[in-house]
Design an enzyme around this catalytic site. Sequence first.
Site, short mmCIF file in Angstrom:
data_model
loop_
_atom_site.label_atom_id
_atom_site.label_comp_id
_atom_site.label_asym_id
_atom_site.label_seq_id
_atom_site.Cartn_x
_atom_site.Cartn_y
_atom_site.Cartn_z
N GLU A 121 -0.57 -9.33 -0.41
CA GLU A 121 -2.01 -9.57 -0.18
C GLU A 121 -2.79 -9.63 -1.50
O GLU A 121 -3.73 -10.40 -1.63
CB GLU A 121 -2.56 -8.46 0.74
CG GLU A 121 -2.04 -8.59 2.17
CD GLU A 121 -2.26 -7.35 3.00
OE1 GLU A 121 -1.88 -6.24 2.55
OE2 GLU A 121 -2.82 -7.47 4.11
N ALA A 148 0.87 -1.17 0.00
CA ALA A 148 0.00 0.00 0.00
C ALA A 148 0.91 1.22 0.00
O ALA A 148 2.08 1.14 0.41
CB ALA A 148 -0.87 -0.03 1.24
N GLY A 192 0.59 -4.95 0.95
CA GLY A 192 -0.59 -5.01 0.08
C GLY A 192 -0.34 -5.74 -1.23
O GLY A 192 -1.27 -6.26 -1.85
N GLU A 216 4.53 -5.05 7.47
CA GLU A 216 3.76 -3.99 8.12
C GLU A 216 4.21 -3.68 9.54
O GLU A 216 4.24 -2.51 9.94
CB GLU A 216 2.25 -4.35 8.14
CG GLU A 216 1.56 -4.21 6.80
CD GLU A 216 1.68 -5.44 5.90
OE1 GLU A 216 2.48 -6.34 6.22
OE2 GLU A 216 0.96 -5.49 4.89
N1 CAA Z 1 4.59 3.14 -0.97
C1 CAA Z 1 4.98 4.30 -1.55
N2 CAA Z 1 6.12 4.42 -2.26
C2 CAA Z 1 6.88 3.32 -2.37
C3 CAA Z 1 6.55 2.10 -1.80
C4 CAA Z 1 5.33 2.02 -1.07
N3 CAA Z 1 4.89 0.90 -0.51
N4 CAA Z 1 7.53 1.22 -2.06
C5 CAA Z 1 8.45 1.87 -2.80
N5 CAA Z 1 8.05 3.15 -2.99
C6 CAA Z 1 8.76 4.20 -3.71
C7 CAA Z 1 9.96 4.70 -2.92
O1 CAA Z 1 9.57 5.65 -1.96
C8 CAA Z 1 10.82 5.28 -4.02
O2 CAA Z 1 10.29 6.54 -4.37
P1 CAA Z 1 11.32 7.81 -4.58
O3 CAA Z 1 12.15 7.41 -5.77
O4 CAA Z 1 10.39 8.96 -4.83
O5 CAA Z 1 12.12 7.90 -3.32
C9 CAA Z 1 10.54 4.36 -5.20
O6 CAA Z 1 9.31 3.68 -4.91
C10 CAA Z 1 11.63 3.30 -5.38
O7 CAA Z 1 11.78 2.62 -4.15
P2 CAA Z 1 13.20 2.46 -3.40
O8 CAA Z 1 14.12 3.57 -3.76
O9 CAA Z 1 12.94 2.24 -1.96
O10 CAA Z 1 13.74 1.11 -4.09
P3 CAA Z 1 14.75 0.05 -3.49
O11 CAA Z 1 15.13 -0.85 -4.61
O12 CAA Z 1 15.83 0.70 -2.72
O13 CAA Z 1 13.87 -0.80 -2.42
C11 CAA Z 1 11.91 -1.96 -1.64
C12 CAA Z 1 12.78 -1.57 -2.85
C13 CAA Z 1 12.70 -2.93 -0.73
C14 CAA Z 1 10.66 -2.65 -2.16
C15 CAA Z 1 11.56 -0.69 -0.84
O14 CAA Z 1 11.03 0.28 -1.74
C16 CAA Z 1 10.54 -0.90 0.25
O15 CAA Z 1 10.87 -1.41 1.31
N6 CAA Z 1 9.26 -0.48 0.01
C17 CAA Z 1 8.23 -0.54 0.99
C18 CAA Z 1 7.71 -1.94 1.17
C19 CAA Z 1 6.67 -2.00 2.27
O16 CAA Z 1 6.95 -1.75 3.42
N7 CAA Z 1 5.43 -2.38 1.90
C20 CAA Z 1 4.33 -2.52 2.83
C21 CAA Z 1 3.52 -1.26 2.91
S1 CAA Z 1 2.34 -1.30 4.20
C22 CAA Z 1 1.01 -2.12 3.53
O17 CAA Z 1 1.04 -2.61 2.42
C23 CAA Z 1 -0.20 -2.16 4.43
C24 CAA Z 1 -1.32 -2.97 3.96
O18 CAA Z 1 -1.35 -4.18 4.08
C25 CAA Z 1 -2.52 -2.34 3.45
#
Ligand code: CAA
Length: 258
Positions: A112, A64, A109, A132
Amino acid sequence: MENISFEKRDNVAILKISRPKFLNALNSETLRELEMAIDDIQKDKDIYALVITGEGNKAFVAGADIKEMSNMSVFEAREFSILGNRVFRKIEGLEIPTIAAVNGYALGGGCELSLCCDIRIASENAKFGQPEVTLGITPGFGGTQRLARIIGTSRAKELIFTGRMIDAKEAEKIGLVNKVVPQESLMDEVMDLANSIAKNAPLAVRMCKVAINRGIDVDIETGIQYEAEIFAHCFSTEDQKDAMAAFLEKRKIDKFKN
Ligand code: CAA
């Protein structure tokens, strides 16, 4: 639609989540677009299977949208979870088989989203996880419910409590994905699978899915009674008559109709 692309190849639909700048993270707008696309697919009687994938070769869906969630009030967070769950329930409730072509990160998400599909095929670079708790929240689009049903409570608890990311091989080993394939052949493999489903009697395939899904929530006696009903129902179709006659006459049938 801004964030979703939709394509139909014969009787197979392909939905692509397309926000590559944000690793296809699901914001409210994308979820609403996804819902509209699913509603359209639900009404289209010529679609026999659905493939869901992500744009690019890095992410299926990285979760998400954290930026959108970061300032949410309790009320807004509940609305966001209700929206995501409603859309994912619609996907799960589609009578046609659904395949997640997991082409990279499937986190939160994103994991999921793959869980509400019937079958998950992953590329070798795919990664799964429910991170999460590392963000101070719980899964919000069904992860606490579906992951345990698919891989068992003990493994689901370990993954959800730790937030650990696993690679495609481990996901296959624990039954989270059906198959792992090289990245470059992912869509070909998935389309072969979708076409091998779509060439069978569509009504019978749909009935099988509904029976399996209903059966999981009821006792075996009720499930078996339901199976007897759908089995009998198939005998009112042209496809049953044509296919059985073709078998007895040692010929192939061209295409199923129902
Ligand atoms: N939401 C918003 N933006 C996201 C995102 C997310 N879940 N995941 C990645 N992005 C964005 C980053 O912020 C980044 O944007 P900028 O270039 O503007 O900074 C862009 O995508 C590229 O990401 P990274 O630079 O972080 O890429 P990376 O290769 O270094 O890392 C990754 C990749 C390990 C997937 C890392 O992006 C990450 O950890 N993302 C978040 C994953 C996460 O925690 N997901 C769970 C969200 S909570 C949820 O989903 C709740 C639910 O059940 C409803």
